[in-house]
Design a protein around this motif. Structure first.
Motif, PDB file in Angstrom:
ATOM      1  N   ARG C 102       0.821  -1.210   0.000  1.00 29.85           N
ATOM      2  CA  ARG C 102       0.000   0.000   0.000  1.00 29.85           C
ATOM      3  C   ARG C 102       0.851   1.254   0.000  1.00 29.85           C
ATOM      4  NH1 ARG C 102      -4.800  -0.120   4.363  1.00 29.85           N
ATOM      5  NH2 ARG C 102      -4.657   2.141   4.167  1.00 29.85           N
ATOM      6  N   PHE C 105       2.449   1.444  -3.660  1.00 33.68           N
ATOM      7  CA  PHE C 105       1.674   1.466  -4.891  1.00 33.68           C
ATOM      8  C   PHE C 105       0.238   1.959  -4.771  1.00 33.68           C
ATOM      9  CE2 PHE C 105       4.806  -2.068  -5.545  1.00 33.68           C
ATOM     10  CZ  PHE C 105       5.623  -1.352  -6.412  1.00 33.68           C
ATOM     11  N   PRO C 108      -1.052   7.347  -2.846  1.00 31.31           N
ATOM     12  CA  PRO C 108      -0.632   8.649  -3.375  1.00 31.31           C
ATOM     13  C   PRO C 108      -0.543   9.675  -2.254  1.00 31.31           C
ATOM     14  CG  PRO C 108      -2.881   8.094  -4.044  1.00 31.31           C
ATOM     15  CD  PRO C 108      -2.314   6.898  -3.381  1.00 31.31           C
ATOM     16  N   GLU C 112       2.181  12.558  -1.931  1.00 32.49           N
ATOM     17  CA  GLU C 112       1.788  13.928  -2.227  1.00 32.49           C
ATOM     18  C   GLU C 112       2.078  14.822  -1.042  1.00 32.49           C
ATOM     19  OE1 GLU C 112      -2.230  13.777  -3.454  1.00 32.49           O
ATOM     20  OE2 GLU C 112      -1.743  12.836  -5.360  1.00 32.49           O
ATOM     21  N   GLN C 113       1.896  14.258   0.122  1.00 30.37           N
ATOM     22  CA  GLN C 113       2.154  15.053   1.319  1.00 30.37           C
ATOM     23  C   GLN C 113       3.583  15.567   1.312  1.00 30.37           C
ATOM     24  OE1 GLN C 113       0.034  14.193   4.565  1.00 30.37           O
ATOM     25  NE2 GLN C 113       1.488  14.786   6.122  1.00 30.37           N
ATOM     26  N   ILE C 120       8.694   7.891  -6.171  1.00 30.91           N
ATOM     27  CA  ILE C 120       7.825   6.753  -6.426  1.00 30.91           C
ATOM     28  C   ILE C 120       7.812   6.389  -7.910  1.00 30.91           C
ATOM     29  CG2 ILE C 120       5.706   8.113  -6.727  1.00 30.91           C
ATOM     30  CD1 ILE C 120       6.128   4.625  -5.146  1.00 30.91           C
ATOM     31  N   ALA C 124       8.578   2.931  -9.573  1.00 27.88           N
ATOM     32  CA  ALA C 124       7.688   2.295 -10.539  1.00 27.88           C
ATOM     33  C   ALA C 124       8.486   1.889 -11.772  1.00 27.88           C
ATOM     34  CB  ALA C 124       6.569   3.259 -10.935  1.00 27.88           C
ATOM     35  N   TRP C 157       2.543  -6.708 -15.447  1.00 22.16           N
ATOM     36  CA  TRP C 157       2.556  -5.842 -14.271  1.00 22.16           C
ATOM     37  C   TRP C 157       1.121  -5.457 -13.877  1.00 22.16           C
ATOM     38  CZ3 TRP C 157       4.588  -0.112 -14.086  1.00 22.16           C
ATOM     39  CH2 TRP C 157       4.686   0.290 -12.741  1.00 22.16           C
ATOM     40  N   ALA C 158       0.353  -5.065 -14.872  1.00 26.17           N
ATOM     41  CA  ALA C 158      -1.029  -4.661 -14.578  1.00 26.17           C
ATOM     42  C   ALA C 158      -1.797  -5.816 -13.925  1.00 26.17           C
ATOM     43  CB  ALA C 158      -1.735  -4.204 -15.847  1.00 26.17           C
ATOM     44  N   HIS C 161      -0.400  -6.200 -10.379  1.00 29.57           N
ATOM     45  CA  HIS C 161      -0.775  -5.033  -9.599  1.00 29.57           C
ATOM     46  C   HIS C 161      -2.286  -5.002  -9.358  1.00 29.57           C
ATOM     47  CE1 HIS C 161      -0.612  -0.974  -8.033  1.00 29.57           C
ATOM     48  NE2 HIS C 161      -1.583  -0.636  -8.854  1.00 29.57           N
ATOM     49  N   SER C 165      -3.991  -4.992  -5.794  1.00 28.32           N
ATOM     50  CA  SER C 165      -4.816  -3.863  -5.364  1.00 28.32           C
ATOM     51  C   SER C 165      -6.197  -4.328  -4.922  1.00 28.32           C
ATOM     52  CB  SER C 165      -4.980  -2.855  -6.512  1.00 28.32           C
ATOM     53  OG  SER C 165      -3.722  -2.322  -6.856  1.00 28.32           O
TER      54      SER C 165
ATOM     55  N   LYS D  26      -7.362  13.957   3.678  1.00 32.19           N
ATOM     56  CA  LYS D  26      -6.948  14.923   4.710  1.00 32.19           C
ATOM     57  C   LYS D  26      -7.285  16.361   4.327  1.00 32.19           C
ATOM     58  CE  LYS D  26      -2.398  16.418   3.392  1.00 32.19           C
ATOM     59  NZ  LYS D  26      -2.758  16.296   1.943  1.00 32.19           N
ATOM     60  N   ALA D 158      -8.969  -7.890 -12.772  1.00 36.19           N
ATOM     61  CA  ALA D 158      -7.654  -7.504 -12.262  1.00 36.19           C
ATOM     62  C   ALA D 158      -6.859  -6.778 -13.338  1.00 36.19           C
ATOM     63  CB  ALA D 158      -6.898  -8.735 -11.772  1.00 36.19           C
ATOM     64  N   MET D 159      -6.955  -7.272 -14.533  1.00 32.17           N
ATOM     65  CA  MET D 159      -6.254  -6.652 -15.664  1.00 32.17           C
ATOM     66  C   MET D 159      -6.702  -5.189 -15.831  1.00 32.17           C
ATOM     67  SD  MET D 159      -4.485  -7.599 -18.488  1.00 32.17           S
ATOM     68  CE  MET D 159      -3.446  -6.298 -17.903  1.00 32.17           C
ATOM     69  N   HIS D 161      -8.467  -3.325 -13.778  1.00 28.81           N
ATOM     70  CA  HIS D 161      -8.244  -2.547 -12.567  1.00 28.81           C
ATOM     71  C   HIS D 161      -6.773  -2.196 -12.427  1.00 28.81           C
ATOM     72  CE1 HIS D 161      -8.846  -1.112  -8.499  1.00 28.81           C
ATOM     73  NE2 HIS D 161      -7.821  -1.858  -8.113  1.00 28.81           N
ATOM     74  N   GLY D 162      -5.918  -3.145 -12.749  1.00 28.80           N
ATOM     75  CA  GLY D 162      -4.480  -2.906 -12.650  1.00 28.80           C
ATOM     76  C   GLY D 162      -4.048  -1.801 -13.593  1.00 28.80           C
ATOM     77  N   MET D 163      -4.498  -1.890 -14.834  1.00 27.54           N
ATOM     78  CA  MET D 163      -4.145  -0.837 -15.786  1.00 27.54           C
ATOM     79  C   MET D 163      -4.655   0.518 -15.282  1.00 27.54           C
ATOM     80  SD  MET D 163      -2.290  -1.925 -18.266  1.00 27.54           S
ATOM     81  CE  MET D 163      -2.412  -0.604 -19.479  1.00 27.54           C
ATOM     82  N   LEU D 166      -2.547   1.772 -12.255  1.00 28.84           N
ATOM     83  CA  LEU D 166      -1.204   2.229 -12.633  1.00 28.84           C
ATOM     84  C   LEU D 166      -1.281   3.579 -13.339  1.00 28.84           C
ATOM     85  CD1 LEU D 166       0.385  -1.126 -13.922  1.00 28.84           C
ATOM     86  CD2 LEU D 166       0.834   0.051 -11.762  1.00 28.84           C
ATOM     87  N   LEU D 171       1.773   5.656 -12.259  1.00 26.17           N
ATOM     88  CA  LEU D 171       2.902   4.730 -12.276  1.00 26.17           C
ATOM     89  C   LEU D 171       3.245   4.339 -13.707  1.00 26.17           C
ATOM     90  CD1 LEU D 171       2.003   2.484  -9.203  1.00 26.17           C
ATOM     91  CD2 LEU D 171       3.456   4.494  -9.305  1.00 26.17           C
TER      92      LEU D 171
END
Lengths: 201, 201, 201, 201
Positions: C102, C105, C108, C112-113, C120, C124, C157-158, C161, C165, D26, D158-159, D161-163, D166, D171
DNA sequence: AATGAATGAGTATTCATTCAT
DNA sequence: GATGAATGAATACTCATTCAT
């Protein structure tokens, strides 16, 4: 050498008590306490975890002071004298520390807000027990009516507490000296009864 | 002939009193009153100029109720009975309307908030005067000690007020029936005195 | 020779990471870090210039851990094995260090903070490059389709990832063992294709 | 005639979403939302009970928008076309509403803060079920491998969502048009498989 | 190496109230 | 008789940080 015992903490309590006495619980706010000390509200959190702890400190302080007054009565040489002193110290507490009297015995709000009903009822129990001890002594020594010491103690307490409440709540219009006289007179009436012939009762 | 009932105004007072009795002054807010009537907070301003007027209405209500209780005591056939009834109605008020007792006699907050210290001291005066009348009657009828009727009246008041305060403030741990007995016992002790030999006093 | 351990500094990081892993970025406060070490918040400033530096240390830690996982895949004896291991170690990282996953990847916020978007994206790039190396090897060794290695690497990767996720974000409802199976199945589907007749595509 | 449906309420949501996307959860504070609308913070409470309700409104909005995208895919004339459209609309949602994609699928924080894990997992279930329907259709129509439709659906998800993750998480370094091509390529690879000889798998 | 005192900016929220309608 | 929109002042409290010691 110079470890002064956290003066700021004590000053916070003093201001908080002051605010409470002047405007009730609703006026005891972190901001006003801080303003009274020319501090930021946040500075208070250096010394107390939160507002509740400040209220607790007020009550604790009042407890201690009241305890000191009560304790004086034990200096009497006889049961009768100790009983008499019990009344007098109660009166002295009312006269000299009316603010703490209010905190302890006339502030149900402060105790409801924080979860402390237990603490106050414990203190009430102590006060009652203290008077009950005096009454029991009095019965043993033979100058008080022997039946129902509990009722006697409670009656004395109600008398003292009632006078105090009326005075502090400004329901009796008099000054300190006037109150002193009234209190003692009422104490006397309670002792002797107010009826012409007690037997009729 | 045509009885304008101003129903909303009365309902507002009713809800306000209800809130006060349930949660104390802090729960009496325009929002909650309005919510209780399924109205907008703003609607209240049709009927009252501001919140203070609503609080005044609560107090007025409490005054009226207390007056009704006191008035009952005048139904007694003799001065002695009226005196006795004065104590009983005071007790009944405490038991049946403890929150109004608080409003009138234990809530400096509500009176300080609004500028009304005068009103309450006036009421206090009435209460005192009422008891003083009973005592004066009693002296005339010969069943009360004749010296210092003011002190006698005040002593009785302090007794009753003290018992009420201790009970309402939960400093005496008992239920309604227990309180009834305690109250009457204390009333009796006050009449007869608590010392073995009143002459020693 | 003399290994300066800077123990406090390391302990601060350890506690900060701990807090982050347990409650997310919002729980990483100077106060809580200090409390965890039984220190004053101020003491932390001996070791770090400010909070940002502590957050950087958390990220650095996550980077290192992720790097260790990836590195393991290079132990494979063949390009095919290394490719397979790349998927397996990615999965292992997700399963064993979900919170670092988390951090790197899916957070953010943390980047960003602090002004660290660059770091990052650099990481990546490393991840992508690592998979691209595996794909290139695979093409050279002849077990992967030869066209467009970049697309192949990105697709892998996707896939990984995306699975990670969905799992870490609790969008797939399963446990660790279930995820392991799902992950490997998806990896297999990606390898073999999901269409009956790949030629139609 | 002119009952515009509470424009302020919608503007509040818009600003809140904006703040969330720019600075994370935040940055979504009552004060900042209000400032963005040139209102007092308190004015927001006219339209929402509290902050949680604003967050809920953001999510609800995102749900609705995503649902609209998904729904479009059902316009396809055949199962194959609907499957293809499912991928395309998913991609379109990512490209056209990246902010809502982030809210729904990359913001565990927002869902943890409010007690809404259930809502999001419900939405996740819907998304999964939608893809599963497409896969089941595809199997019935004979263009998808018949074994394990659940795994197929999850793999596709997953594919995509992953794309999306990223890309939205920056990323992958590309622009909208580049992403479009990459997404479709990956979709194609998933269909056809990436191994030379699928049988070896 | 660490503490005590304090600050300033910011957090959500409650309240009584004004104004226009 | 009542509403909708909004305000201004308060509430307790959290946080990162500075300064002197």
């Amino acid at each position: 050498m110079k470890h002064r015992p956290q003066p700021t903490r004590d000053r916070i309590i003093a201001v908080a008590v002051d605010l409470y006495l002047k405007g009730g619980l609703k006026d005891v706010t972190m901001r006003r306490i801080a303003r009274g000390l020319r501090l930021t509200p946040m500075a208070l959190y250096r010394h107390f975890k939160n507002k509740e702890e400040i209220l607790l400190a007020i009550i604790e302080k009042a407890f201690i002071v009241f305890g000191e007054y009560q304790f004086r009565a034990l200096a009497g040489k006889s049961a009768a004298e100790r009983m008499w002193l019990a009344g007098e110290t109660y009166m002295a507490f009312i006269l000299e520390k009316p603010e703490f009297f209010r905190v302890l015995f006339m502030a149900p709000d402060i105790f409801e807000q924080i979860e402390l009903t237990e603490a106050i009822s414990e203190r009430a129990q102590q006060t009652y027990q203290f008077l009950l001890d005096r009454v029991s002594e009095g019965i043993r020594e033979g100058f008080l009516k022997s039946n129902e010491p509990e009722d006697l103690a409670r009656t004395i307490w109600a008398m003292c507490h009632g006078m105090g409440s009326l005075y502090v709540g400004r329901l009796i219009d008099t000054d300190a000296e006037g109150f002193r006289i009234m209190f003692l007179k009422s104490f006397g009436h309670l002792g002797a009864g107010i009826l012409i012939d007690a037997a009729t009762q």
